[in-house]
Each structure stands twice: as C-alpha cells, then as structure tokens.
Design a protein around this motif. Structure first.
Motif, PDB file in Angstrom:
ATOM      1  N   GLY A  87       0.802  -1.211   0.000  1.00 33.16           N
ATOM      2  CA  GLY A  87       0.000   0.000   0.000  1.00 33.16           C
ATOM      3  C   GLY A  87       0.836   1.263   0.000  1.00 33.16           C
ATOM      4  N   TRP A 165      -2.167  -3.512   1.961  1.00 23.17           N
ATOM      5  CA  TRP A 165      -1.621  -4.318   0.862  1.00 23.17           C
ATOM      6  C   TRP A 165      -2.787  -4.893   0.067  1.00 23.17           C
ATOM      7  N   GLN A 166      -2.521  -5.234  -1.196  1.00 18.79           N
ATOM      8  CA  GLN A 166      -3.558  -5.862  -2.025  1.00 18.79           C
ATOM      9  C   GLN A 166      -2.984  -7.077  -2.742  1.00 18.79           C
ATOM     10  N   ASN A 168      -3.950 -10.090  -5.555  1.00 14.76           N
ATOM     11  CA  ASN A 168      -4.886 -10.455  -6.608  1.00 14.76           C
ATOM     12  C   ASN A 168      -4.334 -11.657  -7.379  1.00 14.76           C
ATOM     13  N   ASN A 192      -9.188 -11.699  -4.661  1.00 11.07           N
ATOM     14  CA  ASN A 192      -8.789 -10.299  -4.481  1.00 11.07           C
ATOM     15  C   ASN A 192      -8.995  -9.946  -3.015  1.00 11.07           C
ATOM     16  N   ARG A 193      -7.915  -9.598  -2.340  1.00  8.19           N
ATOM     17  CA  ARG A 193      -7.990  -9.374  -0.900  1.00  8.19           C
ATOM     18  C   ARG A 193      -7.035  -8.270  -0.488  1.00  8.19           C
ATOM     19  N   CYS A 194      -7.501  -7.378   0.377  1.00  7.39           N
ATOM     20  CA  CYS A 194      -6.655  -6.319   0.926  1.00  7.39           C
ATOM     21  C   CYS A 194      -6.501  -6.539   2.422  1.00  7.39           C
ATOM     22  N   ALA A 208      -9.745  -3.475   6.271  1.00  5.07           N
ATOM     23  CA  ALA A 208      -9.448  -3.881   4.896  1.00  5.07           C
ATOM     24  C   ALA A 208      -9.939  -5.299   4.658  1.00  5.07           C
ATOM     25  N   CYS A 213     -10.175  -1.413   0.218  1.00  6.69           N
ATOM     26  CA  CYS A 213      -8.757  -1.545  -0.140  1.00  6.69           C
ATOM     27  C   CYS A 213      -7.980  -0.254   0.032  1.00  6.69           C
ATOM     28  N   GLY A 260     -12.120  -1.346  -3.318  1.00  4.75           N
ATOM     29  CA  GLY A 260     -11.143  -1.936  -4.224  1.00  4.75           C
ATOM     30  C   GLY A 260     -11.658  -3.253  -4.766  1.00  4.75           C
TER      31      GLY A 260
END
Length: 274
Positions: A87, A165-166, A168, A192-194, A208, A213, A260
């Motif tokens: 991030g 953070w993200q 994917n 897809n996870r933050c 998050a 996100c 996000g």
C-alpha cells in the motif's frame, strides 16, 4: 483570552460574556513547519495545499511482487498468476478542516434565538460556535481552516499513513481439443484481498477486506469530533441535540474507505485453424 466576541468586531473577550464564542484551538501547541529539504513520497497529496487538500494515496506503490506458474500435461495447460502490491502512503496536514471562530457570529446559546427551539442545543456547550453561523475563513484562499486531526491532536504529516496491501490472483487455462481447435479460458480476479496498512480509528471501523482496499480524506462527509470545531451541536456528533438517529459512522472519521472490489471475470476464446 480564548474567546472571540460575538459583536461583529472579532475582538478578544477576556471576560467571556454570554455572547462570546469559544476558540477550540487556543490551547493547542503550535504546529511544526514542513521540512523544506525533507524527503517525501511522490505526489501523496498534490502536495499540501489549502484545506481541504486531497489526502489520497501516493502515486507509486513502494513494492510490487508478481509471479506466475505453469503446469502442462498432455493437451492441458494451467498458468495461475498473482500480484501483491504494498500500500502507498496517504494523509496531508491540510486534509481536515473545521470552523473558524473568527467568522462565526453566534454561539450555541444563541442558536435557539434564531431557530425553532432544539432540545439540548447550548446545554453544556453554550459558548461553542453555532456552526450554522460560521462563514468562510479569512485566513485561507479556499475559505476553509485546516485543523489538527482530532484523533491524534496534531496535523497529519505528509503521507503519514499507509494504505493496505492488495493481493490479486488470476489464471489462464488452455486445452488443445485437436490439432485444429484450441480453447483458452482466462480467469480474472479469482481472488482479491486487501489487508494490513496503518492501524487507525477509521481502519478499525472499516477493516481492509475484499471490498475495502484503501482510505481517502472525507472533507465534506464528516461532522468533526471536537466541540466548537466541528459541524454539530453539543458534545459530540451523536449528541441528541443533532437529531442524528440513525447515525452513519462514516461521519465520525476524517478519512473514509474506498472500494477496491474487483468482480470475478471469465473469458473463453476458441481458436480454429482452417
């Protein structure tokens, strides 16, 4: 004197008359100036400008990690891929604004003299500004007075906070039906996870996850937190004097979450050789 006289002259009023308007910033320590030779991330807040400045994320994520795997057996090929992005920073010393007591002409005790009586208005906070009576600040070009973040008691530094953070993941699946027909299936956003980022009151309220996100400033959507500096009556935004039932908790935070979320997508392609 920590009050401004509500007599149209904006003069100090040491006697704190009934019509005085309390200055909620009087006892705060002076803020430090930004270091002109300091190191700052690229365009995190435009850079700082008159309130309310954009407090969104920096232009560049500190780190990106990407990778893919390929599995092949006979006519079948599977190639999953992933992206992990750290991030960027966000936050600005002029992202948050409040009332300017020098441009207010009435306190809460006088509010009911101009409005239909509202239960609780003026009770316990009589000399706090009636925010409806406050005009544009004369000290800034934008007309908004930048104030310290009430959750920290100080102005936010440039890029003080870190976005989550993200992660994917996607995949490509290929199958050779024959020597003339090939099917290719592209799968986007399988996961897809933050997660992570700075621990703040707003990130605790809106953690998050797959939908949240990041966070950006909330200049026109929050009520403030400090009596006299915020846009509410009484001791807090949830005070019954405001009639705020039900009350959206997004109004309590100077930064708000943004989505996000990325929907799952699938694309099938058939290649036929004639």
């Amino acid at each position: 004197p920590n009050t401004a006289a509500a007599n149209g002259a904006n003069a100090p009023d040491p006697s704190c008359a009934a019509t005085s308007i309390a200055n909620p910033y009087y006892n705060m320590a002076p803020a430090q100036l930004l270091d002109r030779t300091g190191w700052y991330t690229t365009y995190p807040n435009s850079p700082p400008e008159d309130a309310p400045s954009y407090g969104g994320p920096a232009a560049i994520s500190p780190n990106f990690f990407t990778g893919w795997l390929n599995f092949k057996h006979d006519k079948l090929s599977i190639a999953p891929n992933f992206v992990l992005a750290q991030g960027p920073s966000y936050g600005s010393p002029t992202a948050i604004y409040g009332t300017d007591p020098r441009t207010c002409y009435e306190n809460e005790a006088g509010a009911n003299g101009n409005l239909p009586p509202v239960a609780g208005v003026g009770a316990g906070n009589a000399q706090d500004a009636n925010y409806y009576s406050c005009g544009a600040s004369l000290g800034t070009a934008s007309g908004y007075l930048a104030i310290p973040n009430p959750y920290t008691g100080s102005f936010d530094g440039v890029g003080k906070y870190t976005e989550p953070w993200q992660f994917n993941m996607g995949a490509m699946i290929r199958y050779d039906v024959s020597n003339k027909v090939t099917l290719t299936l592209n799968l986007a956003n399988i996961a897809n996870r933050c997660f992570g980022g700075s621990s703040t009151p707003w990130s605790k309220a809106y953690p998050a996850n797959a939908d949240v996100c990041g966070y950006t400033n909330n200049p026109y959507g929050w009520t403030g937190l400090t009596p006299g500096a915020g846009f509410f009556y009484g001791s807090s935004p949830t005070d019954a004097a405001n009639g705020t039932v039900p009350f959206s908790k997004t109004l309590l935070y100077p930064y708000t979450p943004y989505s996000g979320a990325l929907p799952f997508q699938a694309y099938l392609q058939a290649q036929i050789k004639l």
